[in-house]
Design an enzyme around this catalytic site. Structure first.
Site, PDB file in Angstrom:
ATOM      1  N   ARG A 221      40.203  11.810 -34.903  1.00  0.00           N
ATOM      2  CA  ARG A 221      40.365  11.949 -36.369  1.00  0.00           C
ATOM      3  C   ARG A 221      41.201  13.179 -36.734  1.00  0.00           C
ATOM      4  O   ARG A 221      40.890  13.913 -37.684  1.00  0.00           O
ATOM      5  CB  ARG A 221      39.008  12.049 -37.077  1.00  0.00           C
ATOM      6  CG  ARG A 221      38.085  10.899 -36.818  1.00  0.00           C
ATOM      7  CD  ARG A 221      38.564   9.576 -37.394  1.00  0.00           C
ATOM      8  NE  ARG A 221      37.674   8.521 -36.981  1.00  0.00           N
ATOM      9  CZ  ARG A 221      37.849   7.791 -35.868  1.00  0.00           C
ATOM     10  NH1 ARG A 221      38.928   7.958 -35.111  1.00  0.00           N
ATOM     11  NH2 ARG A 221      36.989   6.869 -35.536  1.00  0.00           N
TER      12      ARG A 221
ATOM     13  N   SER B 274      32.347   7.256 -42.868  1.00  0.00           N
ATOM     14  CA  SER B 274      31.604   8.359 -42.238  1.00  0.00           C
ATOM     15  C   SER B 274      31.988   9.673 -42.909  1.00  0.00           C
ATOM     16  O   SER B 274      33.165  10.014 -42.971  1.00  0.00           O
ATOM     17  CB  SER B 274      31.944   8.446 -40.751  1.00  0.00           C
ATOM     18  OG  SER B 274      31.509   7.272 -40.122  1.00  0.00           O
TER      19      SER B 274
ATOM     20  N   GLU C 298      34.476  14.808 -41.936  1.00  0.00           N
ATOM     21  CA  GLU C 298      35.633  13.946 -41.637  1.00  0.00           C
ATOM     22  C   GLU C 298      36.413  13.717 -42.937  1.00  0.00           C
ATOM     23  O   GLU C 298      37.638  13.691 -42.951  1.00  0.00           O
ATOM     24  CB  GLU C 298      35.155  12.601 -41.072  1.00  0.00           C
ATOM     25  CG  GLU C 298      36.301  11.641 -40.793  1.00  0.00           C
ATOM     26  CD  GLU C 298      35.844  10.361 -40.089  1.00  0.00           C
ATOM     27  OE1 GLU C 298      34.950  10.426 -39.234  1.00  0.00           O
ATOM     28  OE2 GLU C 298      36.410   9.303 -40.415  1.00  0.00           O
TER      29      GLU C 298
HETATM   30  C1  LIG Z   1      33.683   1.610 -46.055  1.00  0.00           C
HETATM   31  C2  LIG Z   1      34.565   2.524 -45.261  1.00  0.00           C
HETATM   32  C3  LIG Z   1      34.632   2.386 -43.889  1.00  0.00           C
HETATM   33  C4  LIG Z   1      35.450   3.245 -43.143  1.00  0.00           C
HETATM   34  N1  LIG Z   1      35.510   3.075 -41.786  1.00  0.00           N
HETATM   35  C5  LIG Z   1      36.317   3.869 -41.052  1.00  0.00           C
HETATM   36  C6  LIG Z   1      36.425   3.698 -39.635  1.00  0.00           C
HETATM   37  O1  LIG Z   1      35.810   2.818 -39.033  1.00  0.00           O
HETATM   38  N2  LIG Z   1      37.241   4.524 -38.950  1.00  0.00           N
HETATM   39  C7  LIG Z   1      37.966   5.509 -39.572  1.00  0.00           C
HETATM   40  O2  LIG Z   1      38.723   6.227 -38.880  1.00  0.00           O
HETATM   41  N3  LIG Z   1      37.883   5.704 -40.906  1.00  0.00           N
HETATM   42  C8  LIG Z   1      37.090   4.909 -41.660  1.00  0.00           C
HETATM   43  N4  LIG Z   1      36.989   5.095 -43.016  1.00  0.00           N
HETATM   44  C9  LIG Z   1      37.734   6.208 -43.660  1.00  0.00           C
HETATM   45  C10 LIG Z   1      39.128   5.797 -44.193  1.00  0.00           C
HETATM   46  O3  LIG Z   1      39.203   4.423 -44.400  1.00  0.00           O
HETATM   47  C11 LIG Z   1      40.217   6.219 -43.208  1.00  0.00           C
HETATM   48  O4  LIG Z   1      40.213   7.616 -42.980  1.00  0.00           O
HETATM   49  C12 LIG Z   1      41.600   5.807 -43.701  1.00  0.00           C
HETATM   50  O5  LIG Z   1      42.532   5.972 -42.651  1.00  0.00           O
HETATM   51  C13 LIG Z   1      42.057   6.601 -44.925  1.00  0.00           C
HETATM   52  O6  LIG Z   1      43.289   6.060 -45.360  1.00  0.00           O
HETATM   53  P1  LIG Z   1      43.791   6.300 -46.842  1.00  0.00           P
HETATM   54  O7  LIG Z   1      45.109   5.642 -46.976  1.00  0.00           O
HETATM   55  O8  LIG Z   1      42.750   5.887 -47.812  1.00  0.00           O
HETATM   56  O9  LIG Z   1      43.985   7.870 -46.827  1.00  0.00           O
HETATM   57  P2  LIG Z   1      43.516   8.999 -47.947  1.00  0.00           P
HETATM   58  O10 LIG Z   1      42.036   8.931 -48.030  1.00  0.00           O
HETATM   59  O11 LIG Z   1      44.274   8.703 -49.204  1.00  0.00           O
HETATM   60  O12 LIG Z   1      44.025  10.286 -47.292  1.00  0.00           O
HETATM   61  C14 LIG Z   1      43.361  10.823 -46.159  1.00  0.00           C
HETATM   62  C15 LIG Z   1      44.111  12.079 -45.702  1.00  0.00           C
HETATM   63  O13 LIG Z   1      45.398  11.718 -45.220  1.00  0.00           O
HETATM   64  C16 LIG Z   1      46.427  12.403 -45.951  1.00  0.00           C
HETATM   65  N5  LIG Z   1      47.531  11.445 -46.104  1.00  0.00           N
HETATM   66  C17 LIG Z   1      47.461  10.191 -46.606  1.00  0.00           C
HETATM   67  N6  LIG Z   1      48.665   9.597 -46.556  1.00  0.00           N
HETATM   68  C18 LIG Z   1      49.509  10.512 -46.017  1.00  0.00           C
HETATM   69  C19 LIG Z   1      50.905  10.514 -45.720  1.00  0.00           C
HETATM   70  N7  LIG Z   1      51.688   9.438 -45.963  1.00  0.00           N
HETATM   71  N8  LIG Z   1      51.459  11.633 -45.186  1.00  0.00           N
HETATM   72  C20 LIG Z   1      50.704  12.727 -44.919  1.00  0.00           C
HETATM   73  N9  LIG Z   1      49.368  12.778 -45.177  1.00  0.00           N
HETATM   74  C21 LIG Z   1      48.790  11.688 -45.728  1.00  0.00           C
HETATM   75  C22 LIG Z   1      45.792  12.782 -47.280  1.00  0.00           C
HETATM   76  O14 LIG Z   1      46.431  13.910 -47.857  1.00  0.00           O
HETATM   77  C23 LIG Z   1      44.365  13.084 -46.842  1.00  0.00           C
HETATM   78  O15 LIG Z   1      44.288  14.386 -46.283  1.00  0.00           O
HETATM   79  C24 LIG Z   1      36.187   4.248 -43.795  1.00  0.00           C
HETATM   80  C25 LIG Z   1      36.126   4.378 -45.189  1.00  0.00           C
HETATM   81  C26 LIG Z   1      35.318   3.527 -45.923  1.00  0.00           C
HETATM   82  C27 LIG Z   1      35.270   3.666 -47.410  1.00  0.00           C
END
Ligand SMILES: Cc1cc2nc3c(=O)[nH]c(=O)nc-3n(C[C@H](O)[C@H](O)[C@H](O)COP(=O)(O)OP(=O)(O)OC[C@H]3O[C@@H](n4cnc5c(N)ncnc54)[C@H](O)[C@@H]3O)c2cc1C
Length: 300
Positions: free
Chosen positions: A174, A223, A293
């Site tokens: 992560r 998480s 996380e």
């Molecule tokens: C129900 C549920 C289940 C989940 N299960 C998992 C799982 O199994 N495994 C897991 O790893 N995660 C899981 N997650 C967490 C989440 O889905 C992941 O971390 C996902 O990758 C976040 O993507 P996002 O586009 O929403 O990023 P955001 O939440 O919008 O951003 C996350 C971080 O990345 C940065 N960021 C985003 N885009 C960019 C970019 N283009 N350039 C630079 N930085 C950037 C942001 O500034 C922030 O710091 C879960 C979440 C939920 C709600």
């Protein structure tokens, strides 16, 4: 300064611009104060124009994807939020390589791979968010993580486009090291040819596993804490007797102790206070320091 900056934004950026946009609308926890500006550049040229303006005016910025791993404090975000939702390209390059824009959702990417008979990223199917967010977080599940499948990461740093092979990346559980202000605009994945039906079956299996193991029922960010080396965060939280614990509208999920949920009226401060209590009690009982996380950003 804000009126002037807003006028400059409208003059120089073609994409969508929102002012004073509540971040609660853009995060899965449904909390977070307003961003001064929420900008969705229309394409790469538009992003370049935006970045020049931000640099000229010394305006801070933060990139967001789907907001599924983001806790924005109640005071909101000073400066600009950048969404790359328009970076939606997906292209098969041959030899198992696929070029993908940062704004593509994981769900669309997995469908594209299945339809194209390319396997390896099925584990992403139940992880909500965008490819940019998945790469920034090195999202993973079922013992796999997304950066292990990357051939090349494309970022913008200080106005320059950088293409970095996987060997040049500093990443782990992560975690991906990015320079301050570095933006992921896309990546090329290298995948293995596979039968679409078998890919589909693996996807269905993963989704079913998630549907039975993660019946959360309230807004959450997955998480909340990373698993410490050799331990499961949910077990530590559960062991501390914190399942169901509540601060205001934020609660430790009854069904999964590493998920913090919004019972309807939570504030970011509620989540922060609950997270602090969890860390405190787990440390006192086990000596283990839990680490979030979820990314915590913005002003109090
Ligand atoms: C129900 C549920 C289940 C989940 N299960 C998992 C799982 O199994 N495994 C897991 O790893 N995660 C899981 N997650 C967490 C989440 O889905 C992941 O971390 C996902 O990758 C976040 O993507 P996002 O586009 O929403 O990023 P955001 O939440 O919008 O951003 C996350 C971080 O990345 C940065 N960021 C985003 N885009 C960019 C970019 N283009 N350039 C630079 N930085 C950037 C942001 O500034 C922030 O710091 C879960 C979440 C939920 C709600």
């Amino acid at each position: 300064m804000n009126d002037e900056f807003f006028a400059a934004l409208r003059a120089r950026v073609r994409g969508k611009i929102l002012r004073g946009e509540p971040m609660a609308r853009h995060t899965s926890l449904k909390v977070g104060g307003p961003a001064d500006f929420f900008v969705t550049p229309a394409d790469r040229d538009d992003l370049a124009a935006l970045l020049v303006l931000l640099a000229e005016t010394g305006t801070p910025f933060l990139v967001v994807g789907g907001g599924y791993n983001l806790l924005v404090r109640d005071g909101g975000i000073r400066g600009a939020i950048i969404s790359l939702a328009c970076f939606e390209e997906m292209e098969q390059l041959g030899g198992g390589k696929v070029r993908v824009g940062a704004g593509v959702t994981n769900r669309r990417l997995v469908q594209f791979m299945r339809d194209g008979g390319l396997g390896g990223l099925e584990f992403l199917c139940g992880i909500p968010g965008t490819v940019g967010g998945a790469l920034a977080m090195n999202a993973g599940a079922h013992g796999e993580a997304v950066l292990d499948h990357v051939e090349e990461l494309v970022t913008i740093r200080d106005g320059k486009v950088l293409q970095t092979g996987r060997d040049g990346l500093d990443y782990g559980y992560r975690f991906l090291r990015l320079a301050p202000g570095e933006i992921i605009v896309g990546a090329t994945f290298r995948l293995e040819p596979a039968d679409p039906d078998q890919i589909g079956a693996r996807i269905a299996g993963y989704l079913e596993h998630r549907a039975t193991s993660q019946k959360i029922g309230f807004p959450n960010a997955g998480s909340f804490f990373k698993n410490p080396e050799g331990a499961a965060a949910w077990r530590l939280i559960d062991g501390a007797g914190l399942r169901g614990e509540r601060v205001g509208g934020a609660q430790v999920s009854e069904s999964h102790a590493n998920f913090l949920v919004n019972r309807g009226d939570a504030t970011a401060a509620d989540f922060l206070a609950l997270a602090a209590r969890i860390k405190d009690e787990v440390r006192q009982i086990t000596g283990i320091a839990l680490e979030e996380e979820v990314r915590i950003v913005g002003e109090e």
